[in-house]
Design an enzyme around this catalytic site. Structure first.
Site, short mmCIF file in Angstrom:
data_model
loop_
_atom_site.label_atom_id
_atom_site.label_comp_id
_atom_site.label_asym_id
_atom_site.label_seq_id
_atom_site.Cartn_x
_atom_site.Cartn_y
_atom_site.Cartn_z
N SER A 149 27.06 59.01 73.58
CA SER A 149 26.49 57.89 73.11
C SER A 149 25.85 56.95 74.18
CB SER A 149 27.94 56.89 73.16
OG SER A 149 29.10 57.38 72.34
N ASP B 206 31.59 50.30 79.37
CA ASP B 206 31.36 51.29 78.32
C ASP B 206 31.97 50.46 76.77
OD1 ASP B 206 30.62 53.42 80.13
OD2 ASP B 206 32.67 53.87 80.24
N HIS C 125 26.78 57.59 78.06
CA HIS C 125 28.01 57.95 78.20
C HIS C 125 28.69 59.36 77.83
CE1 HIS C 125 32.09 57.08 79.80
NE2 HIS C 125 32.69 57.48 78.39
N ASN D 178 23.16 52.23 78.66
CA ASN D 178 23.97 53.53 79.40
C ASN D 178 24.30 54.59 78.70
OD1 ASN D 178 25.87 54.40 81.70
ND2 ASN D 178 27.39 53.96 80.47
#
Ligand code: GAR
Length: 194
Positions: free
Chosen positions: A139, A148, A112, A110
């Site tokens: 990140s 996260d 972020h 992911n």
């Protein structure tokens, strides 16, 4: 030559999705060809849909609103990812909290827009701007059951100047995202980063 298939999941404008098409789709890294074999969106009015179509991949629209149970939505998405024999799933602005059913069954990363572990969750750019953080950035992390919270793969920062406007601040973060997300995908699928 090996081909590795990735899926990109998105919910909104899809600028990270487009950047992945430009930088890594059908390109070879370390002897591995990367193909964006699936794009999937949970909203039928997302601007990213047209971006995916522009690169010849018709996105699958799976509307979360049609699934009253969060896990039922995740089961459908996992089923689709499996059917496409995807090697890595990339969450690029996919604004859904995922259940353990998804995180246990799919290898995913992911992007972020903060220096994790700072500013997890929604609206991270606004949160960090308002907190007057001196350093900001983005990140890429592996996805696990904690929002996260998975291991960080790549992170890059910039120093905020005193008079930096919100627009400038946000643009700097997106610029970093467009560098580190393709790099992280290559690291995971072609350079075997685990
Ligand atoms: C990106 O800034 C991404 O980091 C963020 O959503 C934006 C999507 O933009 N994701 C999150 O905040 C996830 N918690 P895009 O649709 O133009 O790529």
């Amino acid at each position: 030559m090996t081909t590795k298939k990735i899926a990109v999941l998105f919910s909104g404008s899809g600028t990270n999705l487009e950047n992945l098409f430009v930088k890594i789709h059908n390109k070879t890294f370390n002897g591995v060809r990367i193909e964006i074999a699936l794009t999937l969106c949970n909203k039928d009015d997302a601007a990213g849909i047209e971006k995916s179509q522009k690169y010849g991949v018709e996105p699958l629209i799976i509307k979360h609103k049609e699934y009253p149970q969060r896990e039922e939505f995740d089961k459908r998405v996992v089923e689709i990812i499996r059917a496409h024999e995807i090697d890595l799933c990339v969450l690029a602005g996919f604004m859904r909290i995922l259940t353990p059913y998804f995180t246990k069954n799919v290898k995913a990363i992911n992007i972020h827009p903060s220096l994790l572990p700072l500013f997890k969750g929604a609206d991270a750019i606004r949160q960090s701007y308002e907190a007057s953080a001196k350093k900001a950035g983005a990140s890429v992390h592996f996805v696990n059951e904690e929002l996260d919270g998975g291991e960080v793969i790549l992170q890059k920062s910039f120093t905020r100047t005193k008079d930096m406007s919100y627009e400038e601040y946000e643009a700097n973060i997106h610029k970093i995202e467009y560098e580190i997300l393709p790099q992280a995908v290559v690291d995971v699928v072609a350079n075997d980063r685990r």
